[in-house]
Design a protein around this motif. Structure first.
Motif, PDB file in Angstrom:
ATOM      1  N   LEU A   1      55.303  36.333  34.817  1.00  0.00           N
ATOM      2  CA  LEU A   1      54.651  37.152  36.075  1.00  0.00           C
ATOM      3  C   LEU A   1      53.356  36.414  36.456  1.00  0.00           C
ATOM      4  CD1 LEU A   1      56.814  39.217  34.815  1.00  0.00           C
ATOM      5  CD2 LEU A   1      55.260  40.778  35.988  1.00  0.00           C
ATOM      6  N   THR A   2      52.867  36.494  37.802  1.00  0.00           N
ATOM      7  CA  THR A   2      51.682  35.842  38.325  1.00  0.00           C
ATOM      8  C   THR A   2      50.916  37.156  38.925  1.00  0.00           C
ATOM      9  OG1 THR A   2      52.541  35.550  40.529  1.00  0.00           O
ATOM     10  CG2 THR A   2      53.014  33.852  38.767  1.00  0.00           C
ATOM     11  N   ALA A   3      49.609  36.716  39.446  1.00  0.00           N
ATOM     12  CA  ALA A   3      48.748  37.512  40.361  1.00  0.00           C
ATOM     13  C   ALA A   3      49.559  38.195  41.402  1.00  0.00           C
ATOM     14  CB  ALA A   3      47.823  36.721  40.801  1.00  0.00           C
ATOM     15  N   ALA A   4      50.568  37.629  41.923  1.00  0.00           N
ATOM     16  CA  ALA A   4      51.371  38.150  43.060  1.00  0.00           C
ATOM     17  C   ALA A   4      52.278  39.323  42.670  1.00  0.00           C
ATOM     18  CB  ALA A   4      52.427  37.064  43.618  1.00  0.00           C
ATOM     19  N   ASP A   5      52.407  39.389  41.231  1.00  0.00           N
ATOM     20  CA  ASP A   5      53.356  40.635  40.950  1.00  0.00           C
ATOM     21  C   ASP A   5      52.471  41.811  40.445  1.00  0.00           C
ATOM     22  OD1 ASP A   5      55.977  39.083  40.749  1.00  0.00           O
ATOM     23  OD2 ASP A   5      55.075  37.935  39.228  1.00  0.00           O
ATOM     24  N   VAL A   6      51.140  41.838  40.563  1.00  0.00           N
ATOM     25  CA  VAL A   6      50.171  42.730  40.323  1.00  0.00           C
ATOM     26  C   VAL A   6      50.212  44.007  40.996  1.00  0.00           C
ATOM     27  CG1 VAL A   6      47.891  43.347  39.725  1.00  0.00           C
ATOM     28  CG2 VAL A   6      48.912  41.314  38.900  1.00  0.00           C
ATOM     29  N   PHE A   7      50.369  45.065  41.027  1.00  0.00           N
ATOM     30  CA  PHE A   7      50.416  46.273  41.737  1.00  0.00           C
ATOM     31  C   PHE A   7      49.180  47.144  41.548  1.00  0.00           C
ATOM     32  CE2 PHE A   7      53.210  47.736  38.564  1.00  0.00           C
ATOM     33  CZ  PHE A   7      52.851  48.983  38.662  1.00  0.00           C
ATOM     34  N   ARG A   8      48.698  47.020  40.332  1.00  0.00           N
ATOM     35  CA  ARG A   8      47.585  47.933  40.299  1.00  0.00           C
ATOM     36  C   ARG A   8      46.427  47.219  39.263  1.00  0.00           C
ATOM     37  NH1 ARG A   8      46.082  53.310  39.851  1.00  0.00           N
ATOM     38  NH2 ARG A   8      47.766  54.112  40.501  1.00  0.00           N
ATOM     39  N   THR A   9      45.223  47.327  39.622  1.00  0.00           N
ATOM     40  CA  THR A   9      44.237  47.215  38.662  1.00  0.00           C
ATOM     41  C   THR A   9      43.411  48.226  38.337  1.00  0.00           C
ATOM     42  OG1 THR A   9      42.990  46.123  40.501  1.00  0.00           O
ATOM     43  CG2 THR A   9      44.297  44.551  39.438  1.00  0.00           C
ATOM     44  N   ARG A  10      42.768  48.206  37.193  1.00  0.00           N
ATOM     45  CA  ARG A  10      41.569  49.027  37.033  1.00  0.00           C
ATOM     46  C   ARG A  10      40.450  48.169  36.382  1.00  0.00           C
ATOM     47  NH1 ARG A  10      46.128  50.602  34.877  1.00  0.00           N
ATOM     48  NH2 ARG A  10      47.250  52.647  35.531  1.00  0.00           N
ATOM     49  N   LEU A  11      39.318  48.482  36.791  1.00  0.00           N
ATOM     50  CA  LEU A  11      37.982  48.048  36.617  1.00  0.00           C
ATOM     51  C   LEU A  11      37.097  48.959  35.821  1.00  0.00           C
ATOM     52  CD1 LEU A  11      37.753  46.156  39.969  1.00  0.00           C
ATOM     53  CD2 LEU A  11      38.682  44.957  37.800  1.00  0.00           C
ATOM     54  N   TYR A  12      36.632  48.466  34.857  1.00  0.00           N
ATOM     55  CA  TYR A  12      35.413  49.299  34.151  1.00  0.00           C
ATOM     56  C   TYR A  12      34.333  48.475  34.115  1.00  0.00           C
ATOM     57  CZ  TYR A  12      39.796  51.859  32.867  1.00  0.00           C
ATOM     58  OH  TYR A  12      40.936  52.525  33.066  1.00  0.00           O
ATOM     59  N   VAL A  13      33.036  48.991  34.552  1.00  0.00           N
ATOM     60  CA  VAL A  13      31.909  48.169  34.624  1.00  0.00           C
ATOM     61  C   VAL A  13      31.097  49.008  33.901  1.00  0.00           C
ATOM     62  CG1 VAL A  13      32.344  47.205  36.822  1.00  0.00           C
ATOM     63  CG2 VAL A  13      31.396  49.086  36.676  1.00  0.00           C
ATOM     64  N   THR A  14      30.044  48.502  33.314  1.00  0.00           N
ATOM     65  CA  THR A  14      29.117  49.146  32.464  1.00  0.00           C
ATOM     66  C   THR A  14      27.584  49.634  32.980  1.00  0.00           C
ATOM     67  OG1 THR A  14      28.127  47.155  31.586  1.00  0.00           O
ATOM     68  CG2 THR A  14      29.704  48.116  30.178  1.00  0.00           C
ATOM     69  N   HIS A  15      27.754  49.050  34.461  1.00  0.00           N
ATOM     70  CA  HIS A  15      26.500  49.464  35.367  1.00  0.00           C
ATOM     71  C   HIS A  15      26.824  49.473  36.786  1.00  0.00           C
ATOM     72  CE1 HIS A  15      22.450  49.836  36.936  1.00  0.00           C
ATOM     73  NE2 HIS A  15      21.982  50.151  35.806  1.00  0.00           N
ATOM     74  N   VAL A  16      26.444  50.276  37.466  1.00  0.00           N
ATOM     75  CA  VAL A  16      26.842  50.382  39.044  1.00  0.00           C
ATOM     76  C   VAL A  16      26.372  49.088  39.549  1.00  0.00           C
ATOM     77  CG1 VAL A  16      24.920  51.724  39.660  1.00  0.00           C
ATOM     78  CG2 VAL A  16      27.018  52.010  40.862  1.00  0.00           C
ATOM     79  N   ARG A  17      25.247  48.623  39.265  1.00  0.00           N
ATOM     80  CA  ARG A  17      24.609  47.433  40.005  1.00  0.00           C
ATOM     81  C   ARG A  17      25.421  46.364  39.971  1.00  0.00           C
ATOM     82  NH1 ARG A  17      21.270  47.052  35.120  1.00  0.00           N
ATOM     83  NH2 ARG A  17      22.219  45.506  33.774  1.00  0.00           N
ATOM     84  N   ASP A  18      26.556  46.097  39.028  1.00  0.00           N
ATOM     85  CA  ASP A  18      27.445  45.203  38.792  1.00  0.00           C
ATOM     86  C   ASP A  18      28.912  45.510  39.603  1.00  0.00           C
ATOM     87  OD1 ASP A  18      25.607  43.768  37.165  1.00  0.00           O
ATOM     88  OD2 ASP A  18      26.674  44.970  35.184  1.00  0.00           O
TER      89      ASP A  18
END
Length: 135
Positions: free
Chosen positions: A66-83
């Motif tokens: 699979l590649t990026a073209a097959d991705v249907f969902r991502t979840r991003l967890y960041v430790t600071h809102v400024r980022d």
């Protein structure tokens, strides 16, 4: 049908987890960080950490073809809102053409304080299950 991919982080064994698991025609990739060759890359740079974390996740997907073209969902967890803006810019650079459903969450911290972002990926490919070995 299921399949598993292990990564190279020290946390998988302790947690009893895998980096990626294929179930049917979907692959779910656990939280990926900028962990490369036994260390955290790009300390202090949320943009570069995001590119590396997603790259680690895409490498796990590649194990299933699979590649990026097959991705249907991502979840991003960041430790600071400024980022959030820099993390979003990196995500956009990688997924602008795909436009997966995305959630960005600010968390208190990650398992290693040098980690600024962690990324989860979910992908789908019709017929993938036929290529997986029985458990």
């Amino acid at each position: 049908m299921r399949g598993r991919v292990s990564g190279a982080t020290p946390w998988e064994e302790g947690l009893g987890s895998a980096l990626a698991v294929a179930v049917g025609d979907q692959v779910h990739v656990a939280g990926c960080s900028a962990w490369v060759d036994g260390r955290i890359e790009h300390e202090g740079d949320p943009f570069a950490q995001t590119l590396t974390a997603v790259g680690n996740g895409l490498a796990a997907l590649a194990e299933y073809g699979l590649t990026a073209a097959d991705v249907f969902r991502t979840r991003l967890y960041v430790t600071h809102v400024r980022d959030a803006e820099e993390v979003g810019r990196a995500h956009r650079q990688l997924f602008a053409a795909v436009r997966p459903v995305t959630t960005l969450v600010v968390v208190t911290g990650l398992v290693d304080p040098r980690m600024m972002v962690q990324v989860e990926l979910d992908a789908h490919r019709a017929g993938l299950a036929r290529t997986l070995e029985a458990p």
